[in-house]
Design a protein around this motif. Structure first.
Motif, mmCIF file in Angstrom:
data_model
loop_
_atom_site.group_PDB
_atom_site.id
_atom_site.type_symbol
_atom_site.label_atom_id
_atom_site.label_comp_id
_atom_site.label_asym_id
_atom_site.label_seq_id
_atom_site.Cartn_x
_atom_site.Cartn_y
_atom_site.Cartn_z
ATOM 1 N N MET A 68 -35.264 32.026 67.085
ATOM 2 C CA MET A 68 -36.633 32.228 67.548
ATOM 3 C C MET A 68 -37.309 33.317 66.711
ATOM 4 O O MET A 68 -37.360 34.480 67.107
ATOM 5 N N PRO A 69 -37.836 32.972 65.516
ATOM 6 C CA PRO A 69 -38.563 33.976 64.731
ATOM 7 C C PRO A 69 -40.024 34.044 65.158
ATOM 8 O O PRO A 69 -40.585 33.074 65.682
ATOM 9 N N ALA A 70 -40.641 35.181 64.930
ATOM 10 C CA ALA A 70 -42.079 35.361 65.157
ATOM 11 C C ALA A 70 -42.663 36.109 63.979
ATOM 12 O O ALA A 70 -41.986 36.933 63.361
ATOM 13 N N PRO A 71 -43.929 35.862 63.643
ATOM 14 C CA PRO A 71 -44.545 36.594 62.529
ATOM 15 C C PRO A 71 -44.713 38.067 62.861
ATOM 16 O O PRO A 71 -44.656 38.472 64.022
ATOM 17 N N VAL A 72 -44.875 38.871 61.824
ATOM 18 C CA VAL A 72 -45.149 40.301 61.975
ATOM 19 C C VAL A 72 -46.465 40.602 61.282
ATOM 20 O O VAL A 72 -46.662 40.208 60.125
ATOM 21 N N GLU A 73 -47.371 41.286 61.975
ATOM 22 C CA GLU A 73 -48.699 41.623 61.428
ATOM 23 C C GLU A 73 -49.045 43.052 61.849
ATOM 24 O O GLU A 73 -49.918 43.286 62.677
ATOM 25 N N LEU A 74 -48.337 44.020 61.280
ATOM 26 C CA LEU A 74 -48.494 45.420 61.679
ATOM 27 C C LEU A 74 -49.425 46.146 60.710
ATOM 28 O O LEU A 74 -49.068 46.394 59.555
ATOM 29 N N PRO A 75 -50.642 46.516 61.146
ATOM 30 C CA PRO A 75 -51.589 47.158 60.233
ATOM 31 C C PRO A 75 -51.283 48.637 60.062
ATOM 32 O O PRO A 75 -50.550 49.248 60.836
ATOM 33 N N CYS A 76 -51.888 49.223 59.035
ATOM 34 C CA CYS A 76 -51.804 50.667 58.845
ATOM 35 C C CYS A 76 -52.578 51.380 59.947
ATOM 36 O O CYS A 76 -53.535 50.855 60.522
ATOM 37 N N ARG A 77 -52.180 52.610 60.232
ATOM 38 C CA ARG A 77 -52.868 53.415 61.239
ATOM 39 C C ARG A 77 -54.180 53.969 60.682
ATOM 40 O O ARG A 77 -54.274 54.244 59.481
ATOM 41 N N PRO A 78 -55.186 54.131 61.543
ATOM 42 C CA PRO A 78 -56.396 54.826 61.095
ATOM 43 C C PRO A 78 -56.038 56.205 60.552
ATOM 44 O O PRO A 78 -55.224 56.925 61.122
ATOM 45 N N GLY A 79 -56.622 56.536 59.417
ATOM 46 C CA GLY A 79 -56.309 57.810 58.778
ATOM 47 C C GLY A 79 -55.128 57.729 57.836
ATOM 48 O O GLY A 79 -54.839 58.695 57.120
ATOM 49 N N HIS A 80 -54.410 56.594 57.863
ATOM 50 C CA HIS A 80 -53.273 56.381 56.962
ATOM 51 C C HIS A 80 -53.488 55.105 56.145
ATOM 52 O O HIS A 80 -52.520 54.517 55.656
ATOM 53 N N ASP A 81 -54.737 54.669 56.031
ATOM 54 C CA ASP A 81 -55.026 53.353 55.472
ATOM 55 C C ASP A 81 -55.663 53.415 54.090
ATOM 56 O O ASP A 81 -56.400 52.509 53.693
ATOM 57 N N GLY A 82 -55.366 54.454 53.336
ATOM 58 C CA GLY A 82 -55.947 54.587 52.011
ATOM 59 C C GLY A 82 -55.214 53.830 50.926
ATOM 60 O O GLY A 82 -55.753 53.619 49.841
ATOM 61 N N SER A 83 -53.995 53.397 51.191
ATOM 62 C CA SER A 83 -53.213 52.697 50.179
ATOM 63 C C SER A 83 -53.726 51.266 49.986
ATOM 64 O O SER A 83 -54.099 50.603 50.951
ATOM 65 N N PRO A 84 -53.735 50.766 48.742
ATOM 66 C CA PRO A 84 -54.087 49.353 48.524
ATOM 67 C C PRO A 84 -53.196 48.403 49.321
ATOM 68 O O PRO A 84 -53.633 47.306 49.684
ATOM 69 N N LEU A 85 -51.942 48.815 49.596
ATOM 70 C CA LEU A 85 -51.020 47.948 50.330
ATOM 71 C C LEU A 85 -51.346 47.875 51.815
ATOM 72 O O LEU A 85 -50.655 47.185 52.561
ATOM 73 N N CYS A 86 -52.387 48.580 52.252
ATOM 74 C CA CYS A 86 -52.849 48.422 53.635
ATOM 75 C C CYS A 86 -53.684 47.157 53.807
ATOM 76 O O CYS A 86 -54.059 46.811 54.929
ATOM 77 N N GLU A 87 -53.984 46.475 52.703
ATOM 78 C CA GLU A 87 -54.620 45.164 52.768
ATOM 79 C C GLU A 87 -53.541 44.095 52.868
ATOM 80 O O GLU A 87 -52.565 44.113 52.119
ATOM 81 N N ARG A 88 -53.721 43.151 53.794
ATOM 82 C CA ARG A 88 -52.687 42.157 54.054
ATOM 83 C C ARG A 88 -52.308 41.363 52.803
ATOM 84 O O ARG A 88 -51.114 41.176 52.516
ATOM 85 N N GLU A 89 -53.286 40.884 52.058
ATOM 86 C CA GLU A 89 -52.969 40.053 50.900
ATOM 87 C C GLU A 89 -52.222 40.845 49.839
ATOM 88 O O GLU A 89 -51.336 40.319 49.162
#
Length: 344
Positions: free
Chosen positions: A176-197
């Protein structure tokens, strides 16, 4: 080493060891994770039942977790070709071993067992076993993590087997797998890798096409949309009658809670696994009071992951925060429920 359980009547324990030491490395040249598969031959003299598994990590500093897969006799040649095509011991195997018997079988996966730090020997309930015909092989998939450095490993697995008989009921693994969609925290979202794509592209770079395919493919499997958040879930309908005998869960270091439920939202609802807080160093299957499920019943897995654990755990030291999708690495994440079932 984990605890060994007493052998039952007719059982014997076989120890299978990698033929030579293997020194892990990031196969794509990026990241700190290496998934390597090694084919082991139990040299069965007769058709057997597998009734338990154990893992003896040769180098605990680099062995992150281990999954054991069954290779039926008619798939051994294909597995051997995978081995022969890759230099050194074993072959690179992100996602799974890549054999025909492994692909697309969530309802009857060829998993024999899994081990993570803190794990001990597991055994099937009395009267149950996994079919292991003469001529079968065992694939030991080792996830190596290189955060503690690069060092050789020569791990072993132990399996319990007994002669096949009509009194034993066949066991199967339902994933039983499920997707993971964990965003960056506000104030910690300056990295380009905080964009899903960008995060998916990074997963592809580290793990090949499987890295990006699973992130979106699991939404297709579960019928869900991409919704960033700490909680993820997947509900699947049972296709044939089965009895649930044991359950397990798997997440990585950002996991906080996992729950497995049957028939949620109905009078027959029951929670068969609930771990809170999640402890990566305490994983393993847990027997449950048998639960009967019929065709059309449902099973649901729900996981919660949190980014603030990055601030507490040494594995994330020096790493920028990122949008986290399903990925193979130690600092990526998974949400996976496992049911040990008997069909019919």
């Amino acid at each position: 080493p984990g605890k060994l359980l007493p052998l039952r009547k007719g059982e014997q324990r076989l120890t299978l060891t990698m033929p030579a030491a293997y020194t892990p490395s990031a196969p794509t040249g990026k990241g700190a994770d290496d998934y390597r598969c090694f084919m082991l031959d139990p040299r069965l003299a007769e058709d057997s039942w597998l009734t338990g598994t154990n893992v003896l990590p040769g180098n605990p500093d680099v062995v992150h977790h281990v999954i054991l897969f069954r290779v039926p006799p008619d798939s051994v040649d294909e597995a051997q070709r995978l081995d022969d095509a890759d230099q050194g011991e074993g072959w690179t195997c992100f996602g799974g071993p890549g054999t025909p018997s492994e692909m697309g079988q969530l309802d009857d996966a060829p998993w024999l067992g899994a081990w993570a730090p803190g794990g001990s020997e597991t055994r099937t309930p009395d009267g149950y076993g996994v079919d292991l015909p003469r001529g079968s092989r065992i694939i030991m998939q080792v996830h190596y993590n290189l955060l503690a450095g690069v060092a050789p490993d020569m791990s072993s697995t132990q399996i319990r087997v007994k002669k096949r008989d009509a009194a034993t009921t066949s066991l199967h693994t339902y994933l039983m797998p499920a997707p993971v969609e964990l965003p960056c925290r506000p104030g910690h979202d300056g990295s380009p890798l905080c964009e899903r794509e960008a995060a998916i592209d990074d997963a592809r770079e580290r793990f090949g096409m499987v890295g990006g395919a699973l992130a979106d493919g699991l939404h297709y499997l579960c019928g869900t949309d991409v919704r960033p958040g700490e909680v993820t879930t997947c509900t699947r309908e049972v296709r044939r009658p089965m009895t649930v005998l044991a359950t397990a869960g798997h997440m990585h270091l950002l996991g906080r809670e996992i729950r497995l439920e049957v028939n949620p939202g109905t009078p027959e609802a029951r929670t068969v696994l609930h771990i809170k807080p999640w402890d990566f160093d305490d994983q393993g299957a847990k027997p449950v009071r048998p639960v009967r499920l019929d065709e059309g019943d449902t099973v649901r897995v729900t996981c919660r992951h949190v980014q603030w654990l990055r601030d507490r755990l040494p594995a994330f030291e020096g790493q920028e925060e990122r949008y986290v999708v399903w990925g193979e690495g130690t600092t990526d994440e998974m949400c996976l429920g496992m049911l040990q079932v008997a069909y019919g």
